[in-house]
Design an enzyme around this catalytic site. Sequence first.
Site: not given
Ligand SMILES: Nc1ncnc2c1ncn2[C@@H]1O[C@H](COP(=O)(O)OP(=O)(O)O)[C@@H](O)[C@H]1O
Ligand SMILES: CC(=O)OP(=O)(O)O
Ligand SMILES: [Mg+2]
Length: 264
Positions: A14, A76, A149, A200, A251
């Site tokens: 990454d 995320g 979240d 997204e 990814e």
């Molecule tokens: N409809 C939504 N509205 C707001 N936030 C969201 C929504 N769907 C997912 N999320 C947020 O996206 C985040 C997780 O993102 P993600 O890319 O799946 O995480 P990761 O880094 O673990 O891959 C969480 O904070 C979740 O609440």
């Molecule tokens: C590098 C990193 O933050 O990864 P994640 O988004 O999965 O927490």
């Molecule tokens: Mg992710």
Amino acid sequence: MTVYPQLPQVAVFDTSFHQSLPEHAYRYAVPEHLYRDHGVRRYGFHGTSHRYVSHRAAEIAGLSIGDSSWLSAHLGNGCSTCAIVDGQSRDTSMGLTPLEGLAMGTRSGDIDPNLHSHLASTLGWSLEEITRVLNSESGLKGLSGLSNDMRALEQAREQGHPGATLAIEVFCYRLAKSLAAMSCALPQLDGLIFTGGIGENSPLIRSKTVAHLKLFDLAIDKEANARCIRGIAGPIHKYGHTRILVVPTNEERQIALDTLALLN
Ligand SMILES: Nc1ncnc2c1ncn2[C@@H]1O[C@H](COP(=O)(O)OP(=O)(O)O)[C@@H](O)[C@H]1O
Ligand SMILES: CC(=O)OP(=O)(O)O
Ligand SMILES: [Mg+2]
């Protein structure tokens, strides 16, 4: 490896997309030997995602990735921003570790570097405890006292929860500040990209963040912003303003493409 000793193993890092950072972006202002002898520098993360979405953004915009400039926000659980010029990463908000930069789900992001010594001397906390709190108990979770979240925080904010409201305000302001800082690495701005679960899916976070970037020629189209959720990609800016794109990241696909390129 034992069962299939002939099978090629490919690791896609990454951090590798950020190897193109100029030295002034990756060096910390600390004694030189810490860099030379101990690798203390900024590496950056989420490179697979920033790379993938910038290529997709160029496709969507009908521009060449090799001749375009982008700001990318991967939001995320971990969150980072990136400045991408002609397909190369020129700066990014994460550093030696993923703790640097934006306020995230449970990570504090940037803090006063003296916070460690302040907590150690005033509360007697160990390094391990401070590291745990900054990585796992901070960010949206720490500020809201509720959750890491974003969906839960948006709901709680609707019901007037002060912690959730504050966490969202801090998240968006800090994100806008980071994007403004990243713009220093760009010759021009062809577009701002939102990706990751929050990027997204959250029209609220996108519009609040853009509202802080008053000196940029950014304006959000309300309907397009509401429409681009759950995997729908597309432009969300008002006609005649700088591009803002929602681009779902992939990814896994980028890793597969990198693997294919290496094996060929
Ligand atoms: N409809 C939504 N509205 C707001 N936030 C969201 C929504 N769907 C997912 N999320 C947020 O996206 C985040 C997780 O993102 P993600 O890319 O799946 O995480 P990761 O880094 O673990 O891959 C969480 O904070 C979740 O609440
Ligand atoms: C590098 C990193 O933050 O990864 P994640 O988004 O999965 O927490
Ligand atoms: Mg992710």
